[in-house]
Design an enzyme around this catalytic site. Structure first.
Site, mmCIF file in Angstrom:
data_model
loop_
_atom_site.group_PDB
_atom_site.id
_atom_site.type_symbol
_atom_site.label_atom_id
_atom_site.label_comp_id
_atom_site.label_asym_id
_atom_site.label_seq_id
_atom_site.Cartn_x
_atom_site.Cartn_y
_atom_site.Cartn_z
ATOM 1 N N GLU A 118 0.746 -1.068 0.074
ATOM 2 C CA GLU A 118 0.024 -0.008 -0.105
ATOM 3 C C GLU A 118 0.962 1.263 0.062
ATOM 4 O O GLU A 118 1.946 1.437 0.744
ATOM 5 C CB GLU A 118 -0.889 -0.057 1.293
ATOM 6 C CG GLU A 118 -1.869 1.143 1.146
ATOM 7 C CD GLU A 118 -2.648 1.346 2.524
ATOM 8 O OE1 GLU A 118 -3.462 2.311 2.607
ATOM 9 O OE2 GLU A 118 -2.731 0.213 3.132
ATOM 10 N N GLU A 137 -23.016 3.410 1.931
ATOM 11 C CA GLU A 137 -24.236 3.240 3.104
ATOM 12 C C GLU A 137 -23.473 2.349 4.069
ATOM 13 O O GLU A 137 -24.057 1.999 5.179
ATOM 14 C CB GLU A 137 -24.931 2.073 2.002
ATOM 15 C CG GLU A 137 -24.319 0.909 1.496
ATOM 16 C CD GLU A 137 -25.287 -0.079 0.784
ATOM 17 O OE1 GLU A 137 -25.105 -1.107 0.727
ATOM 18 O OE2 GLU A 137 -26.235 0.591 0.303
#
Length: 178
Positions: A118, A137
């Site tokens: 990463e 959501e």
């Protein structure tokens, strides 16, 4: 081959929606083999949104691996095909409901270089314009606004343990002369 390792074999042992893990064999510079487990991640972005009066927006959210809430700069995972710059602008709007007039690249960081691919791309956002949040959501967070100088104090006191948050706040404060 000084300070290099050559991948001899790589086997995918886990493939999920956020990352993939490989179990690799690497040849060391002395000719011996070593095992390397590598977490492959698409990367992320951290944004330090600072107002004209040097207030910084942070987000408080639950972090499952630690079973606690943390206070962090707005951030997110880069989607497939998405540029870091665009990801940062998307996350800024999603998490704190802002766009910005000035978006400055303040460098990259490797959060865990021993086993993780990463890269977190860091940006300073200025000239903020308030809109409404556009949370995913499955995203739940509180927005916290405080003086950038107070955030620096919290970093130095060890009260903001997230690495990207520490680096982003300290870089922004240095750049802005705070």
């Amino acid at each position: 081959m000084h300070l290099e390792e050559k991948t001899v074999k790589s086997e995918t042992v886990y493939e999920g929606p956020i990352f993939t893990i490989t179990h690799d064999t690497a040849e060391l510079e002395n000719g011996k083999d070593a095992v390397r487990d590598v977490l492959h991640h698409s990367g992320g972005v951290g944004i330090v949104p600072v107002t004209d009066d040097n207030q910084v927006y942070l987000v408080r959210q639950f972090r499952y691996p630690f079973h606690t809430t943390t206070l962090e700069i707005p951030a997110g995972k880069i989607n497939e095909g998405e540029q870091p710059y665009e990801c940062g602008k998307r996350e800024l709007l999603e998490e704190i409901g802002c766009t910005c007039k000035e978006y400055t690249d303040i460098g990259d960081m490797y959060p865990t270089p021993a086993y993780d691919t990463e890269i977190t791309h860091m940006y300073l956002a200025r000239g903020l314009e308030q809109h409404s949040q556009k949370l995913d959501e499955d995203e739940f967070l509180d927005v916290v606004k405080m003086p950038l100088s107070e955030a620096v104090k919290l970093v130095l006191e060890g009260k903001l343990p997230d690495g990207k948050t520490q680096l982003g706040i300290l870089k922004a404060a240095r750049i802005l002369g705070i």
